[in-house]
Design a protein around this motif. Structure first.
Motif, short mmCIF file in Angstrom:
data_model
loop_
_atom_site.label_atom_id
_atom_site.label_comp_id
_atom_site.label_asym_id
_atom_site.label_seq_id
_atom_site.Cartn_x
_atom_site.Cartn_y
_atom_site.Cartn_z
N CYS A 268 32.57 30.65 33.43
CA CYS A 268 33.84 31.16 32.92
C CYS A 268 33.60 31.90 31.61
N ASP B 183 34.66 27.22 39.72
CA ASP B 183 34.58 26.75 41.11
C ASP B 183 34.62 27.94 42.06
N LEU C 25 35.64 29.96 45.22
CA LEU C 25 36.81 29.99 46.10
C LEU C 25 36.52 30.56 47.47
N ILE D 144 37.05 30.46 40.38
CA ILE D 144 38.18 30.13 39.50
C ILE D 144 37.73 29.11 38.45
N CYS D 145 38.20 29.31 37.22
CA CYS D 145 38.07 28.26 36.23
C CYS D 145 39.45 27.62 36.12
N ARG D 146 39.55 26.37 36.60
CA ARG D 146 40.87 25.73 36.66
C ARG D 146 41.36 25.37 35.27
N ASP D 147 40.43 25.11 34.35
CA ASP D 147 40.85 24.78 32.98
C ASP D 147 41.52 25.97 32.31
N ASN E 267 42.52 28.71 34.01
CA ASN E 267 43.33 29.44 34.99
C ASN E 267 42.92 30.91 35.08
N ARG F 270 40.56 33.74 37.20
CA ARG F 270 39.84 34.00 38.45
C ARG F 270 38.81 35.12 38.22
#
Ligand SMILES: [Zn+2]
Length: 289
Positions: free
Chosen positions: A225, A233, A235, A250-253, A255, A257
């Motif tokens: 990221c 992660d 996708l 995606i970095c979920r922390d 948000n 992409r």
């Protein structure tokens, strides 16, 4: 030691035999220099085309060589023999050309006309004069300098020479050579034309498209990221198109992409990897959904 600077002109000819285009040589031009860099002899000869008799318009315009000029010339096999005789003592000759394209084209022509034997009969020691000129002028390797630009750089007016005719180009190259020559660096630049020389020049660089190819460096298949530096992660699966592998992350922390592109290009001596990470803009996502 004598130096020979060779320049070739060629036509783009379609070979039905090979099923692809061949750069068919239509002119040889060369100058012979003594150890004081004085031109002692020159060689100039058209070559009768055999793969395709008619010259492309682009070639005619670039070189001012006409179909009539080459129609009655000797074929490659004969000119190559004449040139080999003219070169003389291979042990005491260094052949130079502006860039190695002329050598690649010669190899292709030798292969075509000499029963698949790529061996060039008139070279044992070779220097790529363009690469040597650039190294001696501290020019970066990235962009290749044309002969005309090299001449301008050393304050020689290239218009005094008719460019893109073989003999004139080789004379102009000899002026550039004389200007940058240094004994110690030149001796290091001389390449012996052994089997490895031919293998290297015959090697065609290619893009690796099979994800299971053992050349592929799988550690490249990840994405950090850009915001937080943590691993993002994945996708989507890796897909190959337009010469590279692509996948979305995606970095979920954060948000965020990302789209990651990785290209693996195999050259003779190394694998070049190009990787870039692009942030996928929110608007784009909305447009898609
Ligand atoms: Zn993040």
């Amino acid at each position: 030691m004598q130096y020979i600077i060779l320049d070739l002109e060629w036509n783009t000819a379609y070979s039905n035999l090979l099923g692809h285009f061949v750069n068919e040589i239509i002119e040889f031009g060369a100058v012979k220099l003594n150890k004081n860099f004085e031109i002692t002899e020159d060689f100039s000869s058209f070559v009768k085309p055999q793969i395709e008799k008619k010259l492309r318009n682009r070639v005619k315009n670039l070189t001012n060589i006409s179909n009539a000029d080459v129609a009655d010339a000797e074929p490659f096999e004969v000119v190559c023999k004449d040139f080999t005789d003219w070169v003389g003592d291979l042990e005491n000759t260094v052949l130079l050309s502006w860039g190695d394209m002329d050598i690649r084209v010669l190899i292709d022509n030798c292969k075509y006309f000499f029963a698949d034997n790529p061996h060039i009969p008139f070279v044992k020691y070779y220097v790529d004069l363009q690469a040597y000129f650039m190294a001696e002028s501290d020019l970066s390797k990235g962009q290749q300098i044309s002969l005309a630009n090299a001449a301008s750089l050393i304050n020689v007016n290239p218009e005094e020479f008719s460019l893109h005719r073989a003999l004139d180009d080789s004379e102009l190259a000899s002026v550039c050579f004389k200007r940058v020559y240094k004994k110690d660096t030149f001796e290091k630049a001389i390449v012996t034309c052994d089997d490895e020389f031919y293998t290297r020049l015959l090697f065609k660089p290619y893009i690796v498209s099979d994800i299971n190819d053992k050349l592929i460096d799988k550690t490249q298949f990840c994405c950090k990221c850009i915001e937080c530096g943590e691993m993002a992660d994945q996708l989507t699966d890796w897909k190959f198109s337009n010469s590279s592998f692509h996948a979305n992350f995606i970095c979920r922390d954060c948000n965020k992409r990302y789209r990651v592109n990785v290209q693996f290009k195999k050259n003779y001596s190394q694998l070049n990897i190009k990787k870039n990470v692009i942030v996928i803009k929110k608007e784009k996502e909305n447009a898609r959904s």
